[in-house]
Design an enzyme around this catalytic site. Structure first.
Site, mmCIF file in Angstrom:
data_model
loop_
_atom_site.group_PDB
_atom_site.id
_atom_site.type_symbol
_atom_site.label_atom_id
_atom_site.label_comp_id
_atom_site.label_asym_id
_atom_site.label_seq_id
_atom_site.Cartn_x
_atom_site.Cartn_y
_atom_site.Cartn_z
ATOM 1 N N ASN A 1 0.843 -1.177 -0.053
ATOM 2 C CA ASN A 1 -0.054 -0.234 0.073
ATOM 3 C C ASN A 1 1.058 1.382 0.146
ATOM 4 O OD1 ASN A 1 0.347 1.235 2.843
ATOM 5 N ND2 ASN A 1 -0.558 -0.776 3.635
ATOM 6 N N HIS B 1 -8.587 0.230 2.640
ATOM 7 C CA HIS B 1 -9.172 -0.675 3.364
ATOM 8 C C HIS B 1 -10.430 0.049 3.919
ATOM 9 C CE1 HIS B 1 -6.335 -3.994 4.627
ATOM 10 N NE2 HIS B 1 -6.994 -4.566 3.640
ATOM 11 N N CYS C 1 -6.884 -1.101 12.980
ATOM 12 C CA CYS C 1 -6.549 -2.427 12.575
ATOM 13 C C CYS C 1 -5.495 -3.249 13.176
ATOM 14 C CB CYS C 1 -5.472 -1.873 11.267
ATOM 15 S SG CYS C 1 -5.824 -0.493 9.955
HETATM 16 N N1 ARG Z 1 0.372 -3.392 5.853
HETATM 17 C C1 ARG Z 1 -0.930 -3.930 5.939
HETATM 18 C C2 ARG Z 1 -1.664 -4.231 4.661
HETATM 19 O O1 ARG Z 1 -1.432 -3.493 3.661
HETATM 20 C C3 ARG Z 1 -1.660 -3.010 6.908
HETATM 21 C C4 ARG Z 1 -3.012 -3.326 7.166
HETATM 22 C C5 ARG Z 1 -4.118 -2.565 7.891
HETATM 23 N N2 ARG Z 1 -5.056 -2.830 8.136
HETATM 24 C C6 ARG Z 1 -6.355 -2.451 8.171
HETATM 25 N N3 ARG Z 1 -7.449 -2.947 8.695
HETATM 26 N N4 ARG Z 1 -6.614 -1.431 7.454
HETATM 27 O O2 ARG Z 1 -2.397 -5.165 4.509
#
Ligand code: ARG
Length: 276
Positions: A21, A165, A259
């Site tokens: 991301n 997300h 998260c």
């Molecule tokens: N580095 C993780 C990803 O990109 C971060 C996840 C964050 N989680 C969330 N529920 N927004 O998957």
């Protein structure tokens, strides 16, 4: 009184080892000791609010296992396990599944060929499941949940890669009430939200980038990262109690308070989890 239960996983092996991301930079990395202190502060804040925290065992080689929100979707004693889009995170699934199957949940999998990233992209507000799609989860996963659970699922397209997300740009507070960052959605998504959530608290660009929408709601308390003062004052006006915990080491992975947690007894805003 309801006893809130949350799943967390300590950041023993947390780090930036890949980039999936726009927040993640391997070059910049993350400071594990600082991350550990920040994670502990969130843990202490939540236990101080009367939350029972279940701790998962951290696993070497799985730096994002700390983000338990992505394990799957909890619905009563049913656990719908995620199907991660990225292989680096799909390796977390066996660990989440084994935790849930040994802690009283029935583990269910979505059919192959659809992506679904759990509570990161699926949040109840009242009776309705709001579901983010395109960047990580896809619509077919949400449609599958709608048909097996016989609930209304409203798909919301996520159009801004920084808010990949749903839980990075939308947070139900109670049935009919939520906070959100409008620019993460297209015009149609904004209309859907306005039509189905009577009270929406808008987060500005700067505070959205501090992950203000990535909040943990426990009763009337709302826990976020620091640097969300405008949101905090508006939450106070709405009768909530904002609490800030510095979580910037986790921002480096594109995550924050919400998260790092997964509510096991149903989110505060989920009608099915509220005593009748
Ligand atoms: N580095 C993780 C990803 O990109 C971060 C996840 C964050 N989680 C969330 N529920 N927004 O998957």
């Amino acid at each position: 009184m309801r006893q809130p239960r949350i799943l967390m996983c300590p950041p023993d092996y947390y780090g930036i080892e890949y980039e999936i991301n726009p927040w993640m930079s391997r070059l910049r990395g993350a400071a594990r000791d600082r991350a550990r202190g920040q994670w502990q502060a969130l843990y202490d804040t939540l236990t101080g609010l009367g939350v029972t925290i279940e701790r998962m065992l951290p696993q070497p080689g799985l730096p994002d296992l700390v983000f338990t929100a992505n394990a799957g979707l909890v619905y009563g004693t049913r656990f719908f396990s995620s199907r991660f889009r990225h292989e680096v995170r799909a390796r977390e699934t066996p660990h989440f599944d084994s935790w849930f199957s040994t802690h009283g949940f029935t583990v269910e999998h979505l059919p192959e060929g659809m992506y679904f990233e759990g509570a990161g992209d699926a949040l109840f507000c009242g009776e309705t499941l709001f579901a983010g799609y395109r960047i990580r989860s896809d619509v077919r996963g949400h449609q599958h949940l709608a048909s097996v659970l016989r609930i209304q699922v409203l798909p919301l397209e996520l159009v801004n890669p920084h808010y990949y997300h749903l839980d990075t740009c939308f947070c139900p507070l109670a049935p009919g009430e939520a906070i959100y960052y409008a620019d993460a959605f297209d015009a149609y998504g904004r209309k859907v939200l306005e039509a189905h959530v009577p009270r929406l608290l808008l987060v500005n660009e700067a505070e959205a980038a501090r992950f203000g929408c990535n909040a943990v709601v426990v009763g009337k308390t709302v826990v976020t990262n620091t640097g969300c003062e405008k949101l905090a004052s508006e939450l106070r006006d709405w009768g909530y109690m904002p609490v800030a915990v510095e979580l910037d080491e986790f921002l480096k992975a594109g995550g924050s308070a919400k998260c790092l947690t997964l509510r096991l007894d149903g989110e505060e805003a989920a009608s099915w989890a509220r005593p009748a």
